[in-house]
Design an enzyme around this catalytic site. Structure first.
Site, PDB file in Angstrom:
ATOM      1  N   GLY A 106      -9.577 -22.345  19.737  1.00  0.00           N
ATOM      2  CA  GLY A 106      -8.175 -22.664  20.003  1.00  0.00           C
ATOM      3  C   GLY A 106      -7.316 -22.203  18.839  1.00  0.00           C
ATOM      4  O   GLY A 106      -6.653 -21.163  18.900  1.00  0.00           O
TER       5      GLY A 106
ATOM      6  N   TRP B   9      -7.792 -24.195  28.918  1.00  0.00           N
ATOM      7  CA  TRP B   9      -6.419 -24.695  28.764  1.00  0.00           C
ATOM      8  C   TRP B   9      -5.349 -23.801  29.363  1.00  0.00           C
ATOM      9  O   TRP B   9      -4.229 -23.781  28.867  1.00  0.00           O
ATOM     10  CB  TRP B   9      -6.083 -24.873  27.275  1.00  0.00           C
ATOM     11  CG  TRP B   9      -6.958 -25.785  26.507  1.00  0.00           C
ATOM     12  CD1 TRP B   9      -7.823 -25.440  25.510  1.00  0.00           C
ATOM     13  CD2 TRP B   9      -7.047 -27.202  26.634  1.00  0.00           C
ATOM     14  NE1 TRP B   9      -8.445 -26.546  25.021  1.00  0.00           N
ATOM     15  CE2 TRP B   9      -7.975 -27.639  25.694  1.00  0.00           C
ATOM     16  CE3 TRP B   9      -6.417 -28.136  27.471  1.00  0.00           C
ATOM     17  CZ2 TRP B   9      -8.326 -28.981  25.554  1.00  0.00           C
ATOM     18  CZ3 TRP B   9      -6.751 -29.465  27.324  1.00  0.00           C
ATOM     19  CH2 TRP B   9      -7.690 -29.877  26.378  1.00  0.00           C
TER      20      TRP B   9
ATOM     21  N   ARG C 197      23.804 -51.751  27.465  1.00  0.00           N
ATOM     22  CA  ARG C 197      22.971 -52.922  27.165  1.00  0.00           C
ATOM     23  C   ARG C 197      23.642 -53.796  26.101  1.00  0.00           C
ATOM     24  O   ARG C 197      24.074 -53.287  25.060  1.00  0.00           O
ATOM     25  CB  ARG C 197      21.609 -52.444  26.658  1.00  0.00           C
ATOM     26  CG  ARG C 197      20.676 -53.531  26.215  1.00  0.00           C
ATOM     27  CD  ARG C 197      20.092 -54.263  27.387  1.00  0.00           C
ATOM     28  NE  ARG C 197      19.157 -55.292  26.963  1.00  0.00           N
ATOM     29  CZ  ARG C 197      18.642 -56.190  27.787  1.00  0.00           C
ATOM     30  NH1 ARG C 197      18.962 -56.192  29.071  1.00  0.00           N
ATOM     31  NH2 ARG C 197      17.791 -57.090  27.331  1.00  0.00           N
TER      32      ARG C 197
ATOM     33  N   GLN D  97      12.154 -46.936  21.647  1.00  0.00           N
ATOM     34  CA  GLN D  97      12.542 -48.111  20.867  1.00  0.00           C
ATOM     35  C   GLN D  97      13.951 -48.586  21.236  1.00  0.00           C
ATOM     36  O   GLN D  97      14.191 -49.794  21.379  1.00  0.00           O
ATOM     37  CB  GLN D  97      12.476 -47.766  19.367  1.00  0.00           C
ATOM     38  CG  GLN D  97      12.598 -48.961  18.445  1.00  0.00           C
ATOM     39  CD  GLN D  97      11.350 -49.844  18.491  1.00  0.00           C
ATOM     40  OE1 GLN D  97      10.303 -49.415  18.947  1.00  0.00           O
ATOM     41  NE2 GLN D  97      11.496 -51.083  18.052  1.00  0.00           N
TER      42      GLN D  97
ATOM     43  N   GLY E 116      11.976 -53.098  25.813  1.00  0.00           N
ATOM     44  CA  GLY E 116      10.906 -53.224  26.822  1.00  0.00           C
ATOM     45  C   GLY E 116      11.079 -52.238  27.959  1.00  0.00           C
ATOM     46  O   GLY E 116      10.106 -51.680  28.468  1.00  0.00           O
TER      47      GLY E 116
ATOM     48  N   GLU F  51       0.516 -23.508  21.658  1.00  0.00           N
ATOM     49  CA  GLU F  51       1.086 -22.291  21.033  1.00  0.00           C
ATOM     50  C   GLU F  51       0.943 -22.344  19.510  1.00  0.00           C
ATOM     51  O   GLU F  51       1.842 -21.950  18.762  1.00  0.00           O
ATOM     52  CB  GLU F  51       2.541 -22.094  21.465  1.00  0.00           C
ATOM     53  CG  GLU F  51       2.658 -22.004  22.964  1.00  0.00           C
ATOM     54  CD  GLU F  51       3.339 -20.769  23.500  1.00  0.00           C
ATOM     55  OE1 GLU F  51       3.717 -19.899  22.717  1.00  0.00           O
ATOM     56  OE2 GLU F  51       3.449 -20.687  24.729  1.00  0.00           O
TER      57      GLU F  51
ATOM     58  N   THR G  29      -1.066 -25.256  16.844  1.00  0.00           N
ATOM     59  CA  THR G  29      -0.745 -26.635  16.445  1.00  0.00           C
ATOM     60  C   THR G  29       0.229 -26.600  15.256  1.00  0.00           C
ATOM     61  O   THR G  29       0.388 -25.557  14.602  1.00  0.00           O
ATOM     62  CB  THR G  29      -2.012 -27.398  16.006  1.00  0.00           C
ATOM     63  OG1 THR G  29      -2.496 -26.787  14.793  1.00  0.00           O
ATOM     64  CG2 THR G  29      -3.094 -27.379  17.068  1.00  0.00           C
TER      65      THR G  29
HETATM   66  C1  LIG Z   1      -1.310 -28.716  27.952  1.00  0.00           C
HETATM   67  C2  LIG Z   1      -1.845 -27.531  27.243  1.00  0.00           C
HETATM   68  C3  LIG Z   1      -1.527 -26.262  27.700  1.00  0.00           C
HETATM   69  C4  LIG Z   1      -2.058 -25.130  27.059  1.00  0.00           C
HETATM   70  N1  LIG Z   1      -1.769 -23.892  27.565  1.00  0.00           N
HETATM   71  C5  LIG Z   1      -2.406 -22.801  27.053  1.00  0.00           C
HETATM   72  C6  LIG Z   1      -2.245 -21.504  27.666  1.00  0.00           C
HETATM   73  O1  LIG Z   1      -1.501 -21.326  28.632  1.00  0.00           O
HETATM   74  N2  LIG Z   1      -2.950 -20.462  27.148  1.00  0.00           N
HETATM   75  C7  LIG Z   1      -3.781 -20.604  26.078  1.00  0.00           C
HETATM   76  O2  LIG Z   1      -4.373 -19.617  25.657  1.00  0.00           O
HETATM   77  N3  LIG Z   1      -3.942 -21.813  25.470  1.00  0.00           N
HETATM   78  C8  LIG Z   1      -3.284 -22.908  25.942  1.00  0.00           C
HETATM   79  N4  LIG Z   1      -3.449 -24.145  25.353  1.00  0.00           N
HETATM   80  C9  LIG Z   1      -4.382 -24.279  24.228  1.00  0.00           C
HETATM   81  C10 LIG Z   1      -3.692 -24.587  22.913  1.00  0.00           C
HETATM   82  O3  LIG Z   1      -3.008 -23.477  22.431  1.00  0.00           O
HETATM   83  C11 LIG Z   1      -4.764 -25.125  21.961  1.00  0.00           C
HETATM   84  O4  LIG Z   1      -5.117 -26.422  22.415  1.00  0.00           O
HETATM   85  C12 LIG Z   1      -4.298 -25.170  20.533  1.00  0.00           C
HETATM   86  O5  LIG Z   1      -4.130 -23.870  20.022  1.00  0.00           O
HETATM   87  C13 LIG Z   1      -5.263 -25.943  19.636  1.00  0.00           C
HETATM   88  O6  LIG Z   1      -6.580 -25.516  19.822  1.00  0.00           O
HETATM   89  P1  LIG Z   1      -7.741 -26.621  20.044  1.00  0.00           P
HETATM   90  O7  LIG Z   1      -7.279 -27.532  21.127  1.00  0.00           O
HETATM   91  O8  LIG Z   1      -8.994 -25.879  20.252  1.00  0.00           O
HETATM   92  O9  LIG Z   1      -7.753 -27.434  18.721  1.00  0.00           O
HETATM   93  P2  LIG Z   1      -8.637 -27.090  17.413  1.00  0.00           P
HETATM   94  O10 LIG Z   1      -8.423 -25.667  17.052  1.00  0.00           O
HETATM   95  O11 LIG Z   1     -10.034 -27.566  17.644  1.00  0.00           O
HETATM   96  O12 LIG Z   1      -7.945 -28.014  16.328  1.00  0.00           O
HETATM   97  C14 LIG Z   1      -8.243 -29.397  16.222  1.00  0.00           C
HETATM   98  C15 LIG Z   1      -7.424 -29.946  15.064  1.00  0.00           C
HETATM   99  O13 LIG Z   1      -7.774 -29.259  13.852  1.00  0.00           O
HETATM  100  C16 LIG Z   1      -6.611 -28.720  13.258  1.00  0.00           C
HETATM  101  N5  LIG Z   1      -6.936 -27.456  12.596  1.00  0.00           N
HETATM  102  C17 LIG Z   1      -7.656 -26.407  13.090  1.00  0.00           C
HETATM  103  N6  LIG Z   1      -7.717 -25.422  12.200  1.00  0.00           N
HETATM  104  C18 LIG Z   1      -7.038 -25.839  11.107  1.00  0.00           C
HETATM  105  C19 LIG Z   1      -6.747 -25.271   9.827  1.00  0.00           C
HETATM  106  N7  LIG Z   1      -7.142 -24.032   9.495  1.00  0.00           N
HETATM  107  N8  LIG Z   1      -6.021 -26.012   8.959  1.00  0.00           N
HETATM  108  C20 LIG Z   1      -5.588 -27.258   9.267  1.00  0.00           C
HETATM  109  N9  LIG Z   1      -5.839 -27.845  10.457  1.00  0.00           N
HETATM  110  C21 LIG Z   1      -6.542 -27.153  11.357  1.00  0.00           C
HETATM  111  C22 LIG Z   1      -5.636 -28.516  14.417  1.00  0.00           C
HETATM  112  O14 LIG Z   1      -4.290 -28.465  13.962  1.00  0.00           O
HETATM  113  C23 LIG Z   1      -5.924 -29.732  15.260  1.00  0.00           C
HETATM  114  O15 LIG Z   1      -5.196 -30.838  14.757  1.00  0.00           O
HETATM  115  C24 LIG Z   1      -2.885 -25.276  25.936  1.00  0.00           C
HETATM  116  C25 LIG Z   1      -3.206 -26.573  25.464  1.00  0.00           C
HETATM  117  C26 LIG Z   1      -2.694 -27.667  26.107  1.00  0.00           C
HETATM  118  C27 LIG Z   1      -3.054 -29.040  25.584  1.00  0.00           C
END
Ligand SMILES: Cc1cc2nc3c(=O)[nH]c(=O)nc-3n(C[C@H](O)[C@H](O)[C@H](O)COP(=O)(O)OP(=O)(O)OC[C@H]3O[C@@H](n4cnc5c(N)ncnc54)[C@H](O)[C@@H]3O)c2cc1C
Length: 380
Positions: A133, A158, A269, A337, A341, A364, A366
């Protein structure tokens, strides 16, 4: 109260007015029901396509709206304020058109782009995998050349619009070289071997279907490769810079919607014999929310103006995504908040806004990854 905008032309004022009208007539009446049932609002994307609002930043010669990012993002913000799932969908569709537009051959563009940009064909963008991801270069999905075709195998996790889209912009590995071994493909829906898992059971954004896309010996003609072999990751990352601005705009709309709901409630309110907005402790919460929304808007617009001027904007796009989505999380939480309620019930939309804001900090890239991008620029 809708956002006050300082738009550069009467054409852009008309676009915002049209967006508000469609938001009131087509989005607002559907959003609550669709977000509860998880119904995918395909017809809404068709409406936006017919109104010319789906692909505003692409040139008119290909069927786009020919608008600068500064205007497109404000339209997107208005859509996000009415319905975040649709705002995200518009942004993802624009993202999925980008590789073909920017790296496709003239022949490929003439063949596919008009239907994509008119909204006839809705797109999906397949970069992430279950184990890749934040680090997409770790992807394993493969595309192997076989005569005049590529055969794709793997699972893209995803995927927004997974199972609902008409085409899939897929990144897959064509060699073992880590980041230079990835290529980009146009995969039409209906391609044999293109399969979908059941949609993810998410905490929010229910109107936006998210599913794993499986490629099981999915064969596409060799001319479905976009750009050249090995260029896929740089294409994907270039698209994400613009995509992050889209998410910043949607998050700003979400925060504006939460602020509007909270202000309206606080005026009505009463507690201790007067409207709660007349208690300074609560009014200051609202003031901070308003300041956060304005800051988000100013930050994404500053990045958009750089992009419109063809100047580098990757660092600013990451800042905009970070600021706007963290602000959206804070503003929507504060809106719950302010409503007390009532804010914790489904009688008001603020609890949904809060759930929707959370994912803006995740997809897009994190917000940790945005900080990584920004800090790398600082270290240069
Ligand atoms: C509703 C939804 C829609 C999505 N749509 C798409 C889509 O259309 N196309 C697509 O390709 N993807 C899509 N995604 C995927 C999304 O881009 C990924 O979930 C995101 O990039 C994070 O990857 P991961 O979930 O594997 O988290 P991970 O990479 O496993 O990360 C887990 C945690 O570790 C942290 N972390 C990881 N590496 C580091 C680092 N080097 N330094 C500090 N912290 C780090 C992250 O910030 C996170 O908090 C979607 C996700 C969701 C939830």
């Amino acid at each position: 109260m809708p956002a006050t905008r300082h738009l550069p032309t009467s054409e852009s004022e008309d676009l915002i007015a049209l967006t508000r009208e469609i938001a009131a007539k087509e989005l607002a009446p559907r959003v609550d029901d669709a977000e509860r049932t998880g119904a995918f609002p395909r017809e809404v994307f068709a409406t936006l396509g017919r109104a010319g609002l789906l692909t505003l930043p692409y040139p008119e010669e290909f069927g786009g709206g020919g608008q600068p990012y500064e205007i497109y993002l404000q339209v997107l913000e208005e859509i996000g304020a009415a319905w975040a799932s649709v705002g995200v969908g518009v942004s993802v569709h624009a993202l999925s058109c980008f590789p073909l537009f920017a790296y496709g051959t003239d022949e490929q563009r003439a063949r596919w782009l008009p239907d994509m940009l008119s909204g006839e064909r809705l797109g999906a963008y397949c970069l992430s995998e279950a184990h890749a991801g934040s680090d997409p270069a770790a992807m394993r999905a493969k595309a192997v050349r076989d005569g005049d075709s590529y055969v794709l195998n793997g699972a893209k996790a995803w995927t927004t619009h997974g199972g609902k889209a008409d085409f899939y912009t897929v990144m897959a590995r064509t060699s073992a070289e880590k980041s230079r071994g990835i290529s980009c493909f146009h995969v039409p829906a209906g391609t044999p071997g293109l399969e979908f898992d059941a949609p993810e059971d998410k905490m929010g954004l229910m109107g936006s279907t998210t599913a794993t896309v499986r490629l099981v010996d999915a064969r596409v003609p060799a001319d479905h490769l976009i750009g050249h072999e090995g260029q896929g990751l740089s294409i994907a990352l270039a698209g994400l810079d613009a995509g992050r601005l889209g998410i910043a705009a949607v998050a700003t709309g979400l925060a504006q919607g939460a602020l509007d709901t909270a202000v309206a409630y606080a005026k009505e309110r009463e507690a201790f014999g007067k409207a709660i907005i007349d208690h300074q402790g609560l009014a200051f919460v609202l003031a901070d929310m308003a300041a956060a929304v304005e800051s988000s808007r100013a930050t994404y617009l500053a990045a958009a103006r750089l992009k419109d001027a063809d100047r580098p904007y990757g660092r600013e796009a990451s800042i905009a995504k970070l600021v706007a989505t963290d602000n959206a999380m804070k503003v929507t939480t504060d809106a719950v908040q302010v409503l007390g309620g009532a804010g914790y019930t489904r009688d008001f939309p603020v609890e949904r806004f809060m759930r929707e804001a959370k994912v803006m900090q995740i997809f897009e890239g994190t917000n940790q990854i945005q900080r990584l991008v920004i800090s790398r620029h600082l270290a240069r």
